[in-house]
Design a protein around this motif. Structure first.
Motif, PDB file in Angstrom:
ATOM      1  N   GLN A 296       0.809  -1.226   0.000  1.00 21.03           N
ATOM      2  CA  GLN A 296       0.000   0.000   0.000  1.00 21.03           C
ATOM      3  C   GLN A 296       0.837   1.268   0.000  1.00 21.03           C
ATOM      4  O   GLN A 296       0.305   2.369   0.065  1.00 21.03           O
ATOM      5  CB  GLN A 296      -0.973  -0.007   1.196  1.00 21.03           C
ATOM      6  CG  GLN A 296      -2.000  -1.137   1.151  1.00 21.03           C
ATOM      7  CD  GLN A 296      -2.723  -1.244  -0.191  1.00 21.03           C
ATOM      8  OE1 GLN A 296      -3.006  -0.238  -0.855  1.00 21.03           O
ATOM      9  NE2 GLN A 296      -3.014  -2.474  -0.626  1.00 21.03           N
ATOM     10  N   ARG A 297       2.148   1.124  -0.078  1.00 25.48           N
ATOM     11  CA  ARG A 297       2.995   2.319  -0.138  1.00 25.48           C
ATOM     12  C   ARG A 297       3.041   2.868  -1.557  1.00 25.48           C
ATOM     13  O   ARG A 297       2.720   2.185  -2.517  1.00 25.48           O
ATOM     14  CB  ARG A 297       4.416   1.974   0.302  1.00 25.48           C
ATOM     15  CG  ARG A 297       4.459   1.565   1.753  1.00 25.48           C
ATOM     16  CD  ARG A 297       5.841   1.769   2.332  1.00 25.48           C
ATOM     17  NE  ARG A 297       5.931   1.074   3.611  1.00 25.48           N
ATOM     18  CZ  ARG A 297       7.053   0.627   4.148  1.00 25.48           C
ATOM     19  NH1 ARG A 297       8.200   0.796   3.500  1.00 25.48           N
ATOM     20  NH2 ARG A 297       7.047   0.014   5.299  1.00 25.48           N
ATOM     21  N   TYR A 298       3.488   4.117  -1.640  1.00 29.37           N
ATOM     22  CA  TYR A 298       3.699   4.745  -2.936  1.00 29.37           C
ATOM     23  C   TYR A 298       5.187   4.647  -3.290  1.00 29.37           C
ATOM     24  O   TYR A 298       6.024   4.549  -2.390  1.00 29.37           O
ATOM     25  CB  TYR A 298       3.223   6.201  -2.909  1.00 29.37           C
ATOM     26  CG  TYR A 298       1.719   6.260  -2.920  1.00 29.37           C
ATOM     27  CD1 TYR A 298       1.023   6.295  -4.132  1.00 29.37           C
ATOM     28  CD2 TYR A 298       0.991   6.192  -1.725  1.00 29.37           C
ATOM     29  CE1 TYR A 298      -0.359   6.289  -4.154  1.00 29.37           C
ATOM     30  CE2 TYR A 298      -0.394   6.186  -1.739  1.00 29.37           C
ATOM     31  CZ  TYR A 298      -1.067   6.234  -2.955  1.00 29.37           C
ATOM     32  OH  TYR A 298      -2.427   6.206  -2.988  1.00 29.37           O
ATOM     33  N   PRO A 299       5.514   4.673  -4.574  1.00 34.16           N
ATOM     34  CA  PRO A 299       6.916   4.511  -4.967  1.00 34.16           C
ATOM     35  C   PRO A 299       7.882   5.418  -4.208  1.00 34.16           C
ATOM     36  O   PRO A 299       8.959   4.967  -3.806  1.00 34.16           O
ATOM     37  CB  PRO A 299       6.890   4.820  -6.467  1.00 34.16           C
ATOM     38  CG  PRO A 299       5.529   4.349  -6.899  1.00 34.16           C
ATOM     39  CD  PRO A 299       4.619   4.697  -5.752  1.00 34.16           C
ATOM     40  N   TYR A 300       7.487   6.689  -3.976  1.00 30.90           N
ATOM     41  CA  TYR A 300       8.428   7.610  -3.306  1.00 30.90           C
ATOM     42  C   TYR A 300       8.713   7.192  -1.867  1.00 30.90           C
ATOM     43  O   TYR A 300       9.655   7.685  -1.255  1.00 30.90           O
ATOM     44  CB  TYR A 300       7.906   9.055  -3.364  1.00 30.90           C
ATOM     45  CG  TYR A 300       6.746   9.352  -2.444  1.00 30.90           C
ATOM     46  CD1 TYR A 300       6.977   9.763  -1.123  1.00 30.90           C
ATOM     47  CD2 TYR A 300       5.438   9.204  -2.872  1.00 30.90           C
ATOM     48  CE1 TYR A 300       5.919  10.022  -0.265  1.00 30.90           C
ATOM     49  CE2 TYR A 300       4.376   9.449  -2.025  1.00 30.90           C
ATOM     50  CZ  TYR A 300       4.619   9.859  -0.720  1.00 30.90           C
ATOM     51  OH  TYR A 300       3.575  10.091   0.127  1.00 30.90           O
ATOM     52  N   GLN A 301       7.889   6.310  -1.315  1.00 30.54           N
ATOM     53  CA  GLN A 301       8.113   5.842   0.059  1.00 30.54           C
ATOM     54  C   GLN A 301       9.037   4.632   0.120  1.00 30.54           C
ATOM     55  O   GLN A 301       9.240   4.055   1.181  1.00 30.54           O
ATOM     56  CB  GLN A 301       6.765   5.499   0.708  1.00 30.54           C
ATOM     57  CG  GLN A 301       5.869   6.721   0.862  1.00 30.54           C
ATOM     58  CD  GLN A 301       4.463   6.360   1.301  1.00 30.54           C
ATOM     59  OE1 GLN A 301       3.837   5.464   0.728  1.00 30.54           O
ATOM     60  NE2 GLN A 301       3.960   7.046   2.321  1.00 30.54           N
ATOM     61  N   LEU A 302       9.559   4.242  -1.042  1.00 36.06           N
ATOM     62  CA  LEU A 302      10.475   3.092  -1.110  1.00 36.06           C
ATOM     63  C   LEU A 302      11.881   3.560  -1.476  1.00 36.06           C
ATOM     64  O   LEU A 302      12.052   4.591  -2.124  1.00 36.06           O
ATOM     65  CB  LEU A 302      10.011   2.092  -2.177  1.00 36.06           C
ATOM     66  CG  LEU A 302       8.630   1.474  -2.048  1.00 36.06           C
ATOM     67  CD1 LEU A 302       8.415   0.499  -3.208  1.00 36.06           C
ATOM     68  CD2 LEU A 302       8.451   0.771  -0.721  1.00 36.06           C
ATOM     69  N   SER A 303      12.873   2.764  -1.102  1.00 42.22           N
ATOM     70  CA  SER A 303      14.244   3.043  -1.541  1.00 42.22           C
ATOM     71  C   SER A 303      14.367   2.723  -3.033  1.00 42.22           C
ATOM     72  O   SER A 303      13.502   2.047  -3.608  1.00 42.22           O
ATOM     73  CB  SER A 303      15.218   2.175  -0.757  1.00 42.22           C
ATOM     74  OG  SER A 303      15.078   0.827  -1.151  1.00 42.22           O
ATOM     75  N   GLY A 304      15.444   3.182  -3.632  1.00 39.01           N
ATOM     76  CA  GLY A 304      15.672   2.910  -5.049  1.00 39.01           C
ATOM     77  C   GLY A 304      15.717   1.411  -5.343  1.00 39.01           C
ATOM     78  O   GLY A 304      15.164   0.933  -6.336  1.00 39.01           O
ATOM     79  N   GLY A 305      16.357   0.658  -4.446  1.00 32.84           N
ATOM     80  CA  GLY A 305      16.457  -0.786  -4.640  1.00 32.84           C
ATOM     81  C   GLY A 305      15.085  -1.456  -4.547  1.00 32.84           C
ATOM     82  O   GLY A 305      14.771  -2.365  -5.332  1.00 32.84           O
ATOM     83  N   GLN A 306      14.270  -0.970  -3.602  1.00 32.06           N
ATOM     84  CA  GLN A 306      12.918  -1.533  -3.469  1.00 32.06           C
ATOM     85  C   GLN A 306      12.069  -1.189  -4.691  1.00 32.06           C
ATOM     86  O   GLN A 306      11.298  -2.016  -5.174  1.00 32.06           O
ATOM     87  CB  GLN A 306      12.256  -1.002  -2.196  1.00 32.06           C
ATOM     88  CG  GLN A 306      12.872  -1.580  -0.926  1.00 32.06           C
ATOM     89  CD  GLN A 306      12.386  -0.871   0.331  1.00 32.06           C
ATOM     90  OE1 GLN A 306      12.022   0.302   0.315  1.00 32.06           O
ATOM     91  NE2 GLN A 306      12.375  -1.605   1.438  1.00 32.06           N
ATOM     92  N   GLN A 307      12.242   0.011  -5.210  1.00 34.73           N
ATOM     93  CA  GLN A 307      11.499   0.394  -6.417  1.00 34.73           C
ATOM     94  C   GLN A 307      11.871  -0.514  -7.589  1.00 34.73           C
ATOM     95  O   GLN A 307      11.007  -0.930  -8.370  1.00 34.73           O
ATOM     96  CB  GLN A 307      11.788   1.847  -6.786  1.00 34.73           C
ATOM     97  CG  GLN A 307      11.172   2.839  -5.817  1.00 34.73           C
ATOM     98  CD  GLN A 307      11.457   4.285  -6.196  1.00 34.73           C
ATOM     99  OE1 GLN A 307      11.633   4.618  -7.363  1.00 34.73           O
ATOM    100  NE2 GLN A 307      11.524   5.144  -5.201  1.00 34.73           N
ATOM    101  N   GLN A 308      13.164  -0.835  -7.687  1.00 33.06           N
ATOM    102  CA  GLN A 308      13.583  -1.738  -8.766  1.00 33.06           C
ATOM    103  C   GLN A 308      12.924  -3.108  -8.605  1.00 33.06           C
ATOM    104  O   GLN A 308      12.539  -3.741  -9.581  1.00 33.06           O
ATOM    105  CB  GLN A 308      15.098  -1.915  -8.799  1.00 33.06           C
ATOM    106  CG  GLN A 308      15.877  -0.806  -9.473  1.00 33.06           C
ATOM    107  CD  GLN A 308      15.338  -0.362 -10.821  1.00 33.06           C
ATOM    108  OE1 GLN A 308      15.007   0.790 -10.998  1.00 33.06           O
ATOM    109  NE2 GLN A 308      15.233  -1.268 -11.785  1.00 33.06           N
TER     110      GLN A 308
END
Ligand code: ADP
Ligand code: ADP
Length: 227
Positions: free
Chosen positions: A130-142
């Motif tokens: 339920q998080r938004y991309p900006y709430q994740l680290s770069g690695g998590q976004q990948q």
């Protein structure tokens, strides 16, 4: 298997990005395209899912010319991961992953279930959904980008510098994760990088490019190391 047959691409301004190139990427293997910036790696990759069309030659996937299918149908069988994940910023992680199965007409329920499964598969946790991309680290976004590319289980995965924007420690994690995933999933992966160490680590096969085409192909990283 992906087969490039005398594939060339000259852009309308006359730039020869790719000169007559022959290359095969075997099923269930990671084929790495490595080379400096401007050597045509991205162009080669994008011709597979027809974001770019070649100006000569043909590309076959399991013997079928990519031109013989409408692009949307072709792309159903091809996952695509780019450098900064390319997530939709205003959608949650779960909604990002669900985009693909929803486009394919899956029910909401099935799309959600499979997307949650993929979230865990790529090493994220249920609470990330339920998080938004900006709430994740770069690695998590990948990782989300990889989950989205894999959720509809395409046989082919195109990866364009997927780990280049993260720091070295996270990159190492992501590389290890990809090898683990691949040992289970056995996708046909075309992986673009400018990092020779990454090419050696990940590639079952490595094609070295320089300006305008393939310079040399190595059927195993050890062959490349021996050079
Ligand atoms: P790489 O991925 O190895 O950095 P690219 O495939 O992006 O290489 O680019 C190969 C060459 O084609 C470069 O010289 C680049 O500037 C050129 N190029 C890429 N896209 C275009 C375009 N749309 N129009 C003209 N030239 C382009
Ligand atoms: P990347 O290396 O991540 O592909 P680039 O900066 O090479 O990023 O390219 C970004 C976009 O610009 C791509 O869509 C590519 O096709 C386009 N592009 C790259 N080089 C050129 C160029 N010389 N002329 C026009 N478009 C280009």
């Amino acid at each position: 298997m992906i087969s490039f047959q005398q594939v060339g691409k000259t852009y309308p301004d006359g730039t020869v990005a790719v000169a007559a190139t022959d290359l095969t990427a075997d099923s269930g293997r990671i084929t790495v395209l490595v080379g400096p910036s401007g050597s045509g790696k991205t162009t080669l990759l994008r011709m597979v899912n027809r974001m770019i069309d070649p100006t000569s030659g043909s590309i076959l996937i399991d013997g079928v010319d990519v031109k013989s299918k409408p692009a949307p149908e072709l792309r159903r069988g091809i996952g695509y991961v780019i450098q900064n994940a390319g997530l939709f910023p205003h959608r949650t992680v779960l909604a990002n992953i669900m985009t693909v199965p929803r486009l394919l007409g899956w029910s909401k329920e099935r799309a959600r279930e499979k997307s949650m499964e993929l979230l865990l598969t790529v090493g994220l946790e249920a609470e990330h959904a339920q998080r938004y991309p900006y709430q994740l680290s770069g690695g998590q976004q990948q990782r989300v980008g990889v989950a989205r590319a894999l959720v509809a289980d395409p046989p082919v995965l195109l990866m364009d510098e997927p780990f280049s924007a993260v720091d070295p420690v996270v990159r190492k994690d992501l590389q290890t994760e990809l090898l683990r995933l691949q040992s289970e999933l056995e996708k046909t992966i075309l992986f673009v990088t400018h990092d020779i160490d990454e090419a050696i680590l990940l590639g079952d096969k490595v094609a070295v490019l320089n300006t305008g085409g393939v310079l040399e192909q190595f059927d195993s990283p050890s062959e490349l190391l021996a050079k």
